[in-house]
Design a protein around this motif. Structure first.
Motif, PDB file in Angstrom:
ATOM      1  N   LEU A  45      -1.081  -1.870   1.086  1.00  0.00           N
ATOM      2  CA  LEU A  45      -2.250  -2.144   0.250  1.00  0.00           C
ATOM      3  C   LEU A  45      -1.806  -2.430  -1.183  1.00  0.00           C
ATOM      4  O   LEU A  45      -0.745  -1.991  -1.603  1.00  0.00           O
ATOM      5  CB  LEU A  45      -3.202  -0.952   0.282  1.00  0.00           C
ATOM      6  CG  LEU A  45      -3.833  -0.700   1.651  1.00  0.00           C
ATOM      7  CD1 LEU A  45      -4.668   0.562   1.632  1.00  0.00           C
ATOM      8  CD2 LEU A  45      -4.699  -1.884   2.084  1.00  0.00           C
ATOM      9  N   PRO A  46      -2.649  -3.130  -1.952  1.00  0.00           N
ATOM     10  CA  PRO A  46      -2.262  -3.397  -3.336  1.00  0.00           C
ATOM     11  C   PRO A  46      -2.309  -2.144  -4.213  1.00  0.00           C
ATOM     12  O   PRO A  46      -1.731  -2.132  -5.292  1.00  0.00           O
ATOM     13  CB  PRO A  46      -3.293  -4.432  -3.814  1.00  0.00           C
ATOM     14  CG  PRO A  46      -4.377  -4.440  -2.797  1.00  0.00           C
ATOM     15  CD  PRO A  46      -3.876  -3.822  -1.546  1.00  0.00           C
ATOM     16  N   TRP A  82       5.941  -1.171  -4.978  1.00  0.00           N
ATOM     17  CA  TRP A  82       5.774  -2.522  -4.451  1.00  0.00           C
ATOM     18  C   TRP A  82       4.510  -2.515  -3.585  1.00  0.00           C
ATOM     19  O   TRP A  82       4.568  -2.163  -2.399  1.00  0.00           O
ATOM     20  CB  TRP A  82       6.968  -2.928  -3.577  1.00  0.00           C
ATOM     21  CG  TRP A  82       8.320  -2.832  -4.204  1.00  0.00           C
ATOM     22  CD1 TRP A  82       8.978  -1.698  -4.586  1.00  0.00           C
ATOM     23  CD2 TRP A  82       9.206  -3.931  -4.505  1.00  0.00           C
ATOM     24  NE1 TRP A  82      10.210  -2.019  -5.109  1.00  0.00           N
ATOM     25  CE2 TRP A  82      10.386  -3.373  -5.067  1.00  0.00           C
ATOM     26  CE3 TRP A  82       9.125  -5.316  -4.344  1.00  0.00           C
ATOM     27  CZ2 TRP A  82      11.460  -4.150  -5.468  1.00  0.00           C
ATOM     28  CZ3 TRP A  82      10.205  -6.080  -4.734  1.00  0.00           C
ATOM     29  CH2 TRP A  82      11.354  -5.503  -5.305  1.00  0.00           C
ATOM     30  N   GLY A  83       3.379  -2.869  -4.169  1.00  0.00           N
ATOM     31  CA  GLY A  83       2.121  -2.885  -3.416  1.00  0.00           C
ATOM     32  C   GLY A  83       1.892  -4.236  -2.764  1.00  0.00           C
ATOM     33  O   GLY A  83       2.448  -5.253  -3.189  1.00  0.00           O
ATOM     34  N   ASN A  84       1.065  -4.235  -1.719  1.00  0.00           N
ATOM     35  CA  ASN A  84       0.750  -5.450  -0.953  1.00  0.00           C
ATOM     36  C   ASN A  84       1.954  -5.932  -0.151  1.00  0.00           C
ATOM     37  O   ASN A  84       2.115  -7.124   0.081  1.00  0.00           O
ATOM     38  CB  ASN A  84       0.231  -6.560  -1.889  1.00  0.00           C
ATOM     39  CG  ASN A  84      -0.418  -7.707  -1.122  1.00  0.00           C
ATOM     40  OD1 ASN A  84      -1.044  -7.473  -0.091  1.00  0.00           O
ATOM     41  ND2 ASN A  84      -0.252  -8.926  -1.593  1.00  0.00           N
ATOM     42  N   VAL A  85       2.784  -4.987   0.274  1.00  0.00           N
ATOM     43  CA  VAL A  85       3.937  -5.337   1.123  1.00  0.00           C
ATOM     44  C   VAL A  85       3.821  -4.536   2.420  1.00  0.00           C
ATOM     45  O   VAL A  85       3.895  -3.305   2.400  1.00  0.00           O
ATOM     46  CB  VAL A  85       5.276  -4.982   0.428  1.00  0.00           C
ATOM     47  CG1 VAL A  85       6.445  -5.273   1.361  1.00  0.00           C
ATOM     48  CG2 VAL A  85       5.418  -5.746  -0.885  1.00  0.00           C
ATOM     49  N   ASN A 136     -15.240   4.306   1.378  1.00  0.00           N
ATOM     50  CA  ASN A 136     -14.278   4.448   0.275  1.00  0.00           C
ATOM     51  C   ASN A 136     -13.760   3.110  -0.237  1.00  0.00           C
ATOM     52  O   ASN A 136     -12.837   3.077  -1.052  1.00  0.00           O
ATOM     53  CB  ASN A 136     -13.094   5.313   0.728  1.00  0.00           C
ATOM     54  CG  ASN A 136     -13.364   6.806   0.521  1.00  0.00           C
ATOM     55  OD1 ASN A 136     -13.918   7.193  -0.505  1.00  0.00           O
ATOM     56  ND2 ASN A 136     -12.977   7.619   1.471  1.00  0.00           N
ATOM     57  N   GLY A 137     -14.299   1.997   0.252  1.00  0.00           N
ATOM     58  CA  GLY A 137     -13.922   0.684  -0.277  1.00  0.00           C
ATOM     59  C   GLY A 137     -12.544   0.194   0.149  1.00  0.00           C
ATOM     60  O   GLY A 137     -11.893  -0.551  -0.576  1.00  0.00           O
ATOM     61  N   HIS A 138     -12.078   0.594   1.329  1.00  0.00           N
ATOM     62  CA  HIS A 138     -10.774   0.134   1.832  1.00  0.00           C
ATOM     63  C   HIS A 138     -10.866  -1.355   2.164  1.00  0.00           C
ATOM     64  O   HIS A 138     -11.763  -1.765   2.902  1.00  0.00           O
ATOM     65  CB  HIS A 138     -10.444   0.942   3.094  1.00  0.00           C
ATOM     66  CG  HIS A 138      -9.050   0.771   3.596  1.00  0.00           C
ATOM     67  ND1 HIS A 138      -8.525  -0.448   3.962  1.00  0.00           N
ATOM     68  CD2 HIS A 138      -8.062   1.681   3.804  1.00  0.00           C
ATOM     69  CE1 HIS A 138      -7.282  -0.277   4.377  1.00  0.00           C
ATOM     70  NE2 HIS A 138      -6.977   1.003   4.285  1.00  0.00           N
ATOM     71  N   PRO A 139      -9.925  -2.168   1.617  1.00  0.00           N
ATOM     72  CA  PRO A 139     -10.026  -3.620   1.817  1.00  0.00           C
ATOM     73  C   PRO A 139     -10.136  -4.045   3.292  1.00  0.00           C
ATOM     74  O   PRO A 139     -10.851  -4.988   3.605  1.00  0.00           O
ATOM     75  CB  PRO A 139      -8.711  -4.151   1.222  1.00  0.00           C
ATOM     76  CG  PRO A 139      -8.217  -3.091   0.314  1.00  0.00           C
ATOM     77  CD  PRO A 139      -8.762  -1.785   0.796  1.00  0.00           C
ATOM     78  N   SER A 449     -10.951  -5.905  -2.606  1.00  0.00           N
ATOM     79  CA  SER A 449     -10.147  -6.941  -1.942  1.00  0.00           C
ATOM     80  C   SER A 449      -8.968  -7.327  -2.823  1.00  0.00           C
ATOM     81  O   SER A 449      -9.006  -7.169  -4.051  1.00  0.00           O
ATOM     82  CB  SER A 449     -10.983  -8.185  -1.643  1.00  0.00           C
ATOM     83  OG  SER A 449     -11.249  -8.873  -2.841  1.00  0.00           O
ATOM     84  N   LEU A 450      -7.947  -7.865  -2.178  1.00  0.00           N
ATOM     85  CA  LEU A 450      -6.760  -8.319  -2.901  1.00  0.00           C
ATOM     86  C   LEU A 450      -7.136  -9.462  -3.842  1.00  0.00           C
ATOM     87  O   LEU A 450      -6.644  -9.529  -4.969  1.00  0.00           O
ATOM     88  CB  LEU A 450      -5.697  -8.779  -1.889  1.00  0.00           C
ATOM     89  CG  LEU A 450      -4.437  -9.356  -2.510  1.00  0.00           C
ATOM     90  CD1 LEU A 450      -3.651  -8.276  -3.249  1.00  0.00           C
ATOM     91  CD2 LEU A 450      -3.552 -10.006  -1.455  1.00  0.00           C
ATOM     92  N   GLN A 451      -8.036 -10.335  -3.365  1.00  0.00           N
ATOM     93  CA  GLN A 451      -8.438 -11.481  -4.196  1.00  0.00           C
ATOM     94  C   GLN A 451      -8.993 -11.014  -5.531  1.00  0.00           C
ATOM     95  O   GLN A 451      -8.637 -11.539  -6.580  1.00  0.00           O
ATOM     96  CB  GLN A 451      -9.501 -12.340  -3.466  1.00  0.00           C
ATOM     97  CG  GLN A 451      -8.991 -13.110  -2.277  1.00  0.00           C
ATOM     98  CD  GLN A 451      -8.782 -12.224  -1.037  1.00  0.00           C
ATOM     99  OE1 GLN A 451      -9.050 -11.027  -1.055  1.00  0.00           O
ATOM    100  NE2 GLN A 451      -8.288 -12.807   0.030  1.00  0.00           N
ATOM    101  N   GLU A 452      -9.877 -10.005  -5.483  1.00  0.00           N
ATOM    102  CA  GLU A 452     -10.461  -9.484  -6.733  1.00  0.00           C
ATOM    103  C   GLU A 452      -9.354  -8.953  -7.638  1.00  0.00           C
ATOM    104  O   GLU A 452      -9.353  -9.199  -8.846  1.00  0.00           O
ATOM    105  CB  GLU A 452     -11.399  -8.305  -6.428  1.00  0.00           C
ATOM    106  CG  GLU A 452     -12.750  -8.667  -5.853  1.00  0.00           C
ATOM    107  CD  GLU A 452     -13.562  -7.401  -5.589  1.00  0.00           C
ATOM    108  OE1 GLU A 452     -14.705  -7.338  -6.050  1.00  0.00           O
ATOM    109  OE2 GLU A 452     -13.055  -6.473  -4.935  1.00  0.00           O
ATOM    110  N   ILE A 453      -8.407  -8.232  -7.034  1.00  0.00           N
ATOM    111  CA  ILE A 453      -7.332  -7.614  -7.816  1.00  0.00           C
ATOM    112  C   ILE A 453      -6.465  -8.687  -8.469  1.00  0.00           C
ATOM    113  O   ILE A 453      -6.168  -8.621  -9.670  1.00  0.00           O
ATOM    114  CB  ILE A 453      -6.511  -6.665  -6.904  1.00  0.00           C
ATOM    115  CG1 ILE A 453      -7.353  -5.418  -6.633  1.00  0.00           C
ATOM    116  CG2 ILE A 453      -5.160  -6.326  -7.513  1.00  0.00           C
ATOM    117  CD1 ILE A 453      -6.729  -4.387  -5.742  1.00  0.00           C
TER     118      ILE A 453
END
Ligand code: NAP
Length: 457
Positions: A45-46, A82-85, A136-139, A449-453
């Motif tokens: 996750l990011p 290292w997030g999003n890996v 909890n807003g998990h992507p 979401s990752l896009q928002e981040i």
């Protein structure tokens, strides 16, 4: 030329996969040791913090304060995030291992145990993990749909996760709106027509898996009365023995609280929370969606402390518009690693990953993927310390990594993944989330979401 690992010239290089409590406690144990070390923590996750961010209930903000401890660990020299890996998908474990002398698996227990009964997969029958991750807003779960237009919800299981799910269903929008619950979840819960929440335990009130603080909260909800049948509080001799053992602190306290709730006179609130005991679901029934659950009454068998639920053959029906299965989490395998299917863990000996009878050199496990889904956040501290102790003992025998070129790793991930989120990136997101929350009277409004981040960064 062979290199001595863990020296100032050649710090030990450890990758930690997973950034929940066990990952952070492992990082802390490494970074607080006398050994020069570099720790790189990876998360699919990011955002960091795993179940503290996506599992702990939004109305339990105090528990989330532990994040401050993790922030201090992340600020230590030698730490990188290292997030999003997604290790195993974006980069294989083998490829990652090339850059590290040792890898600690701290990726938790991502899925659920199955009940194994007919109707379990009917629409309207959900896992608690899905619901918890959703509110909890998990992507990965933000797009799940839950139909709260019916009046009756049933929750199977009596652990703290089941209790969290029940409480979130029982609370009013006013009670939830000042938490960090995802905005979309607050909207749906505010419009919920659920009036009855039934929590089903297969054993008795002396064996419930929840903890006292959690069950006690039901005595104090804004618009929901707890209902415990006083007849359920009549327990067998073995249960009485269990409760006479001062070591069973939680069970003794739980029983006192349940007794108090069973004699509670207030029954005037709009919602009701029913706590049932000695019942197991044997079938979930419905035409195209969940409509009812068939429960079999149980009796307890076995000696004190080891009593098991045994079906009596006597069955009853409970109408149900929506159902949540909360009977425990379960780990998933990672490609390239051994896995114990029965326990849902990576087989290990006190943290050293085992392949059959052999230690798999350079691989370690901690947290729920090491011991299974049990214990509270703090339990992971000692667990991770044990794993790190063994890793450091093994250091002289570890095979040094092939490459120490972190830029090469970053390029590889950039090619495969696109955006990687560093801890500095995360801190920016964290600040914006809190700022967004302020306007709404919430501790934070999460990006889901990752896009928002990425857009914010
Ligand atoms: P858990 O504590 O292991 O509880 C699982 C529940 O499911 C138990 O009531 C168990 O009954 C029941 N169960 C298991 N298999 C079943 C079956 N086939 N049929 C019916 N019931 C069944 O698991 P959890 O609630 O997922 O929690 C996981 C861990 O996280 C726990 O250590 C918990 O304390 C922790 N947690 C803590 C908090 C907090 O501190 N606030 C919040 C959430 C989670 P038996 O007892 O009979 O096996």
């Amino acid at each position: 030329m062979s290199e001595e690992l863990g020296t100032n010239q050649r710090p030990l290089r450890v990758a930690i996969i997973g950034s929940g409590p066990s990952g952070f406690y492992a990082a802390d144990a490494l970074l607080s040791s006398q050994v020069p070390v570099r720790v790189d923590m990876f998360d699919r996750l990011p955002s960091p913090y795993g179940l503290v961010r996506y599992g702990v209930a939004p109305d339990h903000q105090k528990i989330k304060n532990v994040i401050k401890v993790y922030e201090r660990i992340a600020e230590k020299k030698g730490f990188a995030f290292w997030g999003n890996v997604n290790v195993g998908r974006d980069i294989s474990l083998g490829e990652l291992k090339r850059f590290f002398d040792a890898v600690i698996l701290a990726y938790g227990a991502e899925t659920d145990k199955k009940l194994g009964i007919p109707g379990e997969d009917l629409p309207g029958s959900h896992t608690a993990t899905e619901f918890v991750a959703w509110y909890n807003g998990h992507p990965d779960y933000k797009d799940r749909r839950f139909d709260l237009s019916g009046e009756v919800a049933v929750v199977i299981g009596q652990g703290n996760v089941a209790v969290d799910v029940c409480r979130i269903l029982c609370k009013t929008a006013d009670e939830l709106k000042t938490t960090d619950i995802a905005g979309y979840a607050l909207d749906l819960l505010a419009a919920s027509r659920v009036k009855e929440v039934h929590m089903i335990g297969r054993r008795g009130p002396a064996q419930a898996a929840f903890t006292p603080v959690e069950i006690d909260e039901f005595g104090d909800l804004g618009d929901c009365d707890p209902v415990v049948d006083p007849r359920d509080m009549e327990i067998n001799e073995a249960s009485r023995q269990e409760l006479s053992d001062p070591a069973n602190v939680h069970a003794i306290k739980n029983f006192e609280i349940l007794k108090k709730l069973s004699s509670s006179a207030s029954k005037t609130k709009r919602k009701k929370f029913y706590c049932h005991f000695l019942r197991s679901p044997v079938e979930i029934v419905g035409q195209g969606k969940v409509q009812k659950v068939i429960l079999e009454k149980n009796r307890l068998e076995g000696e004190a402390g080891r009593q098991k639920a045994k079906g009596t053959g006597d069955k009853e029906e409970l109408a149900s518009d929506i159902l949540f299965r909360s009977v425990g989490y379960r780990g998933i395998p990672m490609r390239g690693l051994p896995f114990n299917e029965e326990k849902g863990i990576v087989p290990n000996s006190q943290g050293r990953v085992m392949e059959g009878n052999q230690v798999l050199a350079g691989f370690y496990a901690t947290g729920w993927i090491k011991r299974g889904p049990s214990g509270v956040i703090g339990t992971n501290k000692a667990d991770s310390q044990e794993t790190v102790k063994h890793l450091l003992e093994d250091m002289p025998q570890l095979q040094p990594c092939e490459s120490q070129d972190m830029d090469a790793l970053a390029r590889l991930l950039l090619e495969k993944k696109g955006r990687v989120i560093s801890f500095a990136d995360w801190k920016k997101i964290d600040a914006v989330e809190m700022e967004r929350g302020k306007c709404l009277g919430k501790p934070r409004e999460k990006f889901v979401s990752l896009q928002e981040i990425v857009a914010v960064l």
